[in-house]
Write an enzyme that holds these catalytic residues in place. Structure first.
Site, PDB file in Angstrom:
ATOM      1  N   SER A  70      13.615  38.560  32.003  1.00 57.81           N
ATOM      2  CA  SER A  70      12.875  38.730  33.255  1.00 57.81           C
ATOM      3  C   SER A  70      11.996  37.508  33.517  1.00 57.81           C
ATOM      4  CB  SER A  70      11.991  39.980  33.185  1.00 57.81           C
ATOM      5  OG  SER A  70      12.768  41.110  32.895  1.00 57.81           O
TER       6      SER A  70
ATOM      7  N   ASN B 281       1.995  31.797  31.394  1.00 64.93           N
ATOM      8  CA  ASN B 281       2.312  31.461  30.002  1.00 64.93           C
ATOM      9  C   ASN B 281       3.382  32.442  29.565  1.00 64.93           C
ATOM     10  OD1 ASN B 281       2.642  31.037  27.338  1.00 64.93           O
ATOM     11  ND2 ASN B 281       0.501  31.336  26.750  1.00 64.93           N
TER      12      ASN B 281
ATOM     13  N   ASP C 292      23.585  39.252  31.056  1.00 67.78           N
ATOM     14  CA  ASP C 292      24.562  40.216  30.530  1.00 67.78           C
ATOM     15  C   ASP C 292      25.888  39.562  30.206  1.00 67.78           C
ATOM     16  OD1 ASP C 292      22.679  42.114  30.963  1.00 67.78           O
ATOM     17  OD2 ASP C 292      23.525  42.874  32.822  1.00 67.78           O
TER      18      ASP C 292
ATOM     19  N   HIS D 202      21.235  42.995  24.424  1.00 66.32           N
ATOM     20  CA  HIS D 202      22.084  41.897  24.879  1.00 66.32           C
ATOM     21  C   HIS D 202      22.951  41.317  23.763  1.00 66.32           C
ATOM     22  CE1 HIS D 202      20.629  41.810  29.034  1.00 66.32           C
ATOM     23  NE2 HIS D 202      19.630  42.451  28.476  1.00 66.32           N
TER      24      HIS D 202
HETATM   25  C1  LIG Z   1      21.243  41.219  34.478  1.00 67.21           C
HETATM   26  C2  LIG Z   1      19.894  41.277  33.815  1.00 67.21           C
HETATM   27  N1  LIG Z   1      18.977  40.361  34.148  1.00 67.21           N
HETATM   28  C3  LIG Z   1      17.757  40.354  33.579  1.00 67.21           C
HETATM   29  C4  LIG Z   1      17.406  41.277  32.631  1.00 67.21           C
HETATM   30  C5  LIG Z   1      16.028  41.260  32.041  1.00 67.21           C
HETATM   31  O1  LIG Z   1      16.018  40.839  30.721  1.00 67.21           O
HETATM   32  P1  LIG Z   1      14.794  41.215  29.745  1.00 67.21           P
HETATM   33  O2  LIG Z   1      14.972  42.636  29.364  1.00 67.21           O
HETATM   34  O3  LIG Z   1      14.942  40.289  28.584  1.00 67.21           O
HETATM   35  O4  LIG Z   1      13.541  40.990  30.514  1.00 67.21           O
HETATM   36  C6  LIG Z   1      18.314  42.251  32.269  1.00 67.21           C
HETATM   37  C7  LIG Z   1      17.897  43.267  31.299  1.00 67.21           C
HETATM   38  O5  LIG Z   1      18.225  43.670  30.357  1.00 67.21           O
HETATM   39  C8  LIG Z   1      19.596  42.253  32.861  1.00 67.21           C
HETATM   40  O6  LIG Z   1      20.518  43.180  32.531  1.00 67.21           O
END
Ligand SMILES: Cc1ncc(COP(=O)(O)O)c(C=O)c1O
Length: 433
Positions: free
Chosen positions: A84, A285, A191, A217
């Site tokens: 994210s 940060n 993904d 993941h």
């Molecule tokens: C396509 C996609 N983008 C972004 C994310 C966000 O990743 P994170 O959980 O590391 O913040 C995810 C979440 O799992 C996702 O499936």
């Protein structure tokens, strides 16, 4: 044997005694859709980094960034604390005034899909930009190219799309539209790690790609993510946003990488003001710790094997489900795509004699994990309901998937025994009809 060697040896012993077991009792052991797959190497790296007690990004982060760039075939990788955050950084980077006429400004449009993970589209709102939603195709769950062509307006500045569940979107078509209209492209590769298009890694076609290393993941650091790019200017801007907005590009614990730390004059600051404390962006940060990176270094070595397992599991399920193509729309992919699948997506057909809710309830009762296509249609989510957006169509397929789609796992933790259990459970349900 030194103290450290003793600790490492005991750690390996602890792994064998406490963490290694993976016994499976059909109907009792939960078959998850995803999860951590690791051994004593991840654990010993984690302990070693904790003994270093460097804590913030350090030697393991540098090693991971270099090895990951090599694996992806990209010039640079910037670690961050989540996928994210990687998405937020990649899109925020495009708002930098260092990009001159290509700077993305409040009110500009970014094309995407509503069938998304929420934090693929959240940065569009967070940067005061306007999302333009296109529908997806059933079967691939990726953007419909005709709608993408129709979505471009004079305000459009970029395209931000995920390769849904590891399945590459039509990169040739998206690149053609990007180039025709001089748009930015960010590939959310969270993904899809290991997926290829025409032999080249997804995530490396756009101006930037993003990765997530959350446990679900392809590889994990617990929490973690990365932005990758070949563009040195974007690299510098992403790092600045990630590291408090600073203009200086020294790594944590380093000084004077530029060789003229006290010779800068920027903004209204006096000449010679310490470059470490000059800020060229309103930043964040979002850095990673070295303990996270240490786990990632061990995971990266396993990635090619993980990708193979995911493909094998997917192929096994696809072969099994062919006989049920009257009930389900099965996953489809483009000729040039070599997906590193995140999951196996099934869309219940209108004419099927059962509903998605019925089959999902049966699977969950059978201890087989299911998931929806993330937020489904973000526009139907409370958080997004009253925000500004433009939609190119009624997003009918997106809604069809909200009502009728779900997926099950293909991750390497699903071994042959578990795979067999999954298809036996499906058979039990489907032979009722
Ligand atoms: C396509 C996609 N983008 C972004 C994310 C966000 O990743 P994170 O959980 O590391 O913040 C995810 C979440 O799992 C996702 O499936």
């Amino acid at each position: 044997m030194g103290t450290k060697e003793k600790i490492i040896e005991l750690t390996r012993q602890y792994y064998t005694e406490q963490l290694q077991s993976s016994e499976f009792t059909p109907g009792e052991t939960y078959v998850n859709y995803a999860g951590r797959v690791f051994d004593d190497d991840e654990l010993t790296n984690l302990i070693e980094s904790s003994l270093d007690f460097w804590l913030t990004a350090g030697r393991y982060a540098a090693q991971f960034e270099s090895e990951f760039s090599e694996f992806m075939g990209t010039r640079s990788c910037m670690l961050t604390n989540s996928g994210s955050s990687a998405n937020l950084l990649a899109l925020s980077a495009l708002t930098s005034d260092k990009l001159g006429p290509r700077q993305v400004k409040p009110g500009d449009e970014i094309i995407t899909v509503a069938a998304s993970f929420p934090t693929t589209v959240a940065p569009i709102y967070q940067n005061q930009l306007v999302p333009v939603y296109c529908d997806i195709d059933l079967g691939t769950c990726n953007i419909n190219i005709e709608e993408l062509e129709n979505a471009v307006s004079s305000k459009t500045k970029g395209i931000f799309l995920a390769h849904t569940l590891g399945n590459p979107f039509n990169i040739d078509a998206v690149m053609r539209i990007k180039e025709k209209h001089d748009l930015w492209l960010i590939e959310d590769n969270c993904d899809a790690l290991g997926s290829k298009w025409d032999g080249k890694m997804t995530g490396t076609f756009g101006d930037m790609g993003t990765e997530s290393f959350y446990p679900a993941h392809h590889i994990t650091m617990g929490e973690g993510g990365a932005v990758i790019t070949d563009n040195p200017q974007l690299k510098k801007i992403v790092r600045s946003f990630r590291d408090w907005g600073k203009d200086c590009w020294c790594d944590s614990g380093m000084d004077n990488t530029c060789g003229k730390r006290f010779e800068w004059q920027l903004g209204d600051l006096p000449y010679g003001y310490d470059h470490k404390f000059i800020f060229s962006h309103i930043g964040y940060n979002l850095k990673v710790t070295d303990m996270q990176a240490a786990v990632g270094v061990a995971q990266l070595k396993k990635l090619p094997g993980f990708v193979r397992s995911r493909r094998d599991n997917f192929a096994f399920l696809h072969e099994f489900f062919e006989q049920y193509s009257g009930h389900f729309i099965l996953p489809q992919w483009q000729d040039k795509a070599e997906p590193s699948w995140f999951g196996f997506f099934l869309t219940v057909k209108e004419e099927a004699p059962f509903s998605k809710n019925q089959i999902v309830a049966f699977l969950e009762e059978s201890k087989i994990a299911t998931r929806t296509l993330f937020a489904g249609n973000v526009l139907r989510q409370p958080a997004f309901a009253d925000k500004e957006y433009r939609a190119v169509s009624e997003l009918r397929n997106t809604d069809y998937v909200v009502e009728n789609g779900f997926w099950i796992g293909v991750y390497p933790g699903i071994d042959k025994q578990r795979m067999q259990y999954i298809v036996t459970a499906f058979e039990e349900f489907l032979t009722r009809f």
